[in-house]
Design a protein around this motif. Sequence first.
Motif, PDB file in Angstrom:
ATOM      1  N   PRO A  95      -0.389 -10.826  88.373  1.00  0.00           N
ATOM      2  CA  PRO A  95       0.946 -11.220  87.915  1.00  0.00           C
ATOM      3  C   PRO A  95       0.964 -12.577  87.208  1.00  0.00           C
ATOM      4  O   PRO A  95       1.777 -12.784  86.310  1.00  0.00           O
ATOM      5  N   ASP A  96       0.041 -13.475  87.597  1.00  0.00           N
ATOM      6  CA  ASP A  96       0.005 -14.791  86.930  1.00  0.00           C
ATOM      7  C   ASP A  96      -0.309 -14.626  85.447  1.00  0.00           C
ATOM      8  O   ASP A  96       0.363 -15.191  84.582  1.00  0.00           O
ATOM      9  N   LEU A  97      -1.334 -13.822  85.181  1.00  0.00           N
ATOM     10  CA  LEU A  97      -1.715 -13.585  83.792  1.00  0.00           C
ATOM     11  C   LEU A  97      -0.615 -12.856  83.057  1.00  0.00           C
ATOM     12  O   LEU A  97      -0.359 -13.128  81.877  1.00  0.00           O
ATOM     13  N   LEU A 145       2.622 -13.037  83.544  1.00  0.00           N
ATOM     14  CA  LEU A 145       3.669 -14.010  83.203  1.00  0.00           C
ATOM     15  C   LEU A 145       3.248 -14.842  81.998  1.00  0.00           C
ATOM     16  O   LEU A 145       4.016 -15.028  81.045  1.00  0.00           O
ATOM     17  N   ALA A 146       2.005 -15.335  82.044  1.00  0.00           N
ATOM     18  CA  ALA A 146       1.547 -16.182  80.949  1.00  0.00           C
ATOM     19  C   ALA A 146       1.477 -15.396  79.652  1.00  0.00           C
ATOM     20  O   ALA A 146       1.867 -15.890  78.591  1.00  0.00           O
TER      21      ALA A 146
END
Lengths: 245, 97
Positions: free
Chosen positions: B51-53, B55-56
């Motif tokens: 999910p971090d990637l 979002l980015a």
Amino acid sequence: MTKGPSKTASALKRQWPLALLLVLLFTALAWAYLAPGPAAVGLAAQVDASLTASGVSSRVTAVLLNFRAYDTLLECFVIFLGVMVVWSLRPTTVTAPRQPQAGAILSSLERLLVPLMVLVAGYLLWAGSNQAGGAFQAGAILGGAGVLLLLDSSPLLARLPKGGLVWGICLGPFYFLVVAVAAMLRGRHFLEYRAPEATLAIVTLEATAAFSIGLCLATLFAGRQPQGKSRGENSAHSPAWEEDS
Amino acid sequence: MVVNAFDICLCLTLAWLAWQVLRSHDLFKAVVLFISFGMLMALSWVRLQAPDLALAEAAIGSGLTGALFLSALQRVTGNKRGERRLDRNEERHDKRA
């Protein structure tokens, strides 16, 4: 857009080496994925083992801002350098036509969305310590809010302190550097911080980095250095981000 | 790893979109396709449990890069819709000082 079929056919003929390369690349990737090999060994176990020493409970944030903080430091400086490069370019001789006065839809959308985006950025920043989120995501949302303000050259921008832009852009990367060097002054390695004080360090690092990344991205969109005090000109009555006409 | 129909569709659409971006003569269309490519890329990061990637990618890769491309396009072409990239053997008609 008035291309005949023969032109399209010749374009296709020119593109076949590219298509062949793509197919080869795809085959290689598929082979690498499907080929039997040793099972992939991740670093998850090591990360989990030293998570308590990192000061945060999110693995991704622990890696980005503690275990591999050096990479993140360099990333911050890459964005900073990007802004410097854009500012050092001469303004283009081709002047874009003056943008039409923004409509009511854009300005009301902006009034609606910008506060929300600032809120979401703050949430992502705060969430970054224990789940998905973090400085880059929050900074990107802030940058998006800045782009929205720039789109109709909002009067809000003219009220911002002009000299503050340079300081705001420098804040993130150089605060990172100060934290990194401060660890050395206390007899540790460059960028080494541990559990008790690491949480505070990471949270402040993320907040300043997000702020600066947002400013940098919006500045990249604006394209060139705004006229203002930084160049010794006193243009207090014109908006800082005015396009050259 | 369980591969379902949605993932296969996603992969095929990504490849198709990438191809369309490359072969589009209309730069505006290429930028719009690139933005949709970024959104689908973000979706695939979600499917890969990153999910971090995601979002980015959604915020930077798709949103801000798209905005930067559009503003660059406006500066280069003067925002005339329907303008397209010049072919290699085509004369440039607008000589600019």
